[in-house]
Design a protein around this motif. Sequence first.
Motif, short mmCIF file in Angstrom:
data_model
loop_
_atom_site.label_atom_id
_atom_site.label_comp_id
_atom_site.label_asym_id
_atom_site.label_seq_id
_atom_site.Cartn_x
_atom_site.Cartn_y
_atom_site.Cartn_z
N PHE A 24 3.50 -0.06 4.49
CA PHE A 24 4.57 0.81 4.90
C PHE A 24 5.18 1.99 3.90
O PHE A 24 6.21 2.32 4.13
CB PHE A 24 5.78 -0.15 5.00
CG PHE A 24 5.50 -1.15 6.17
CD1 PHE A 24 5.45 -0.73 7.49
CD2 PHE A 24 5.40 -2.72 5.82
CE1 PHE A 24 5.20 -1.61 8.51
CE2 PHE A 24 5.06 -3.59 6.76
CZ PHE A 24 4.81 -3.19 8.18
N ASP A 25 4.07 2.25 2.90
CA ASP A 25 4.48 3.37 2.22
C ASP A 25 4.74 4.76 2.85
O ASP A 25 5.62 5.41 2.33
CB ASP A 25 3.47 3.57 1.09
CG ASP A 25 3.46 2.55 0.02
OD1 ASP A 25 4.37 2.15 -0.21
OD2 ASP A 25 2.22 2.34 -0.95
N HIS A 26 4.18 4.81 3.90
CA HIS A 26 4.22 6.12 4.89
C HIS A 26 5.77 6.13 5.30
O HIS A 26 6.37 7.42 5.50
CB HIS A 26 3.39 6.25 5.98
CG HIS A 26 3.64 5.18 6.92
ND1 HIS A 26 3.60 3.85 6.93
CD2 HIS A 26 4.44 5.40 8.14
CE1 HIS A 26 3.84 3.19 8.08
NE2 HIS A 26 4.25 3.87 8.89
N LEU A 27 6.58 5.29 5.35
CA LEU A 27 8.08 5.28 5.75
C LEU A 27 8.96 6.42 5.02
O LEU A 27 9.59 6.90 5.82
CB LEU A 27 8.71 3.92 6.00
CG LEU A 27 7.90 3.08 7.01
CD1 LEU A 27 8.79 1.58 6.94
CD2 LEU A 27 7.98 3.57 8.55
N ASN A 28 8.76 6.27 3.89
CA ASN A 28 9.78 7.16 3.03
C ASN A 28 8.99 8.31 2.04
O ASN A 28 9.45 9.06 1.69
CB ASN A 28 10.33 6.26 2.04
CG ASN A 28 11.34 5.31 2.44
OD1 ASN A 28 12.46 5.74 3.09
ND2 ASN A 28 11.25 4.04 2.24
N ASN A 29 7.79 8.40 2.78
CA ASN A 29 6.81 9.50 2.54
C ASN A 29 6.51 10.38 3.67
O ASN A 29 5.25 10.70 3.64
CB ASN A 29 5.63 9.26 1.74
CG ASN A 29 6.03 8.45 0.30
OD1 ASN A 29 6.77 9.43 -0.41
ND2 ASN A 29 5.81 7.23 -0.17
N GLN A 30 7.47 11.03 4.33
CA GLN A 30 7.03 11.78 5.53
C GLN A 30 8.17 12.93 5.64
O GLN A 30 9.30 12.70 5.25
CB GLN A 30 6.52 11.22 6.73
CG GLN A 30 7.78 10.12 7.07
CD GLN A 30 7.37 9.36 8.37
OE1 GLN A 30 7.26 9.97 9.62
NE2 GLN A 30 7.34 8.05 8.36
N THR A 31 7.82 13.59 6.67
CA THR A 31 8.69 14.71 7.11
C THR A 31 9.73 13.81 8.11
O THR A 31 9.50 13.14 8.92
CB THR A 31 8.33 15.83 7.96
OG1 THR A 31 7.41 16.47 7.07
CG2 THR A 31 9.08 16.87 8.63
#
Length: 172
Positions: free
Chosen positions: A155-162
């Motif tokens: 779930f690292d993408h949850l806080n690393n995106q637009t």
Amino acid sequence: MKKVITLLFLVTFGFTQAQQAFKGKGDVKVNVGANIQNGGTGIQGSVDFGLGENFSFGFVSTYLLGVDEFSGLNGVTPYTEKPEFQDRFDAKARISANLSSVIGVEQLDVYPSLNLGLHNFGGHVGGRYFFTDGFGVFTEIGFPIAKYGNNDGLFDHLNNQTTFSLGASFNL
């Protein structure tokens, strides 16, 4: 036709009664709203403190309420994984350039910012419009510039995106 006339009246009244969006040193703004992004939606809260005519610092926090679960196969056994608190939560410190006096529109504060958070270094561009001295609306678009770690978590993408945020703004 009555609805159109009522809407035009409310919009005109809102613009004519609008107040100054950023006053400078000593100004305190609080934003509360929705956070919308790929894979989840949540809430965002932020506070900004004016340090000078066009400069402020503050803090922003987000928590994802509705998050997509991950389903997969472990060999032939199906499983579902849910994000934990640290996957859903993010907090950041930020500095902003408040441009209302530069663009010449007192009621509208456009603010590009840089932020340093728990998951990344990034930035955002936002805007506030105040209808009265104490109440307005805001919107922000946030983006990561440098991500921490190797990003191999599920779930690292949850806080690393637009992200896109909108909501209410209050003048304290």
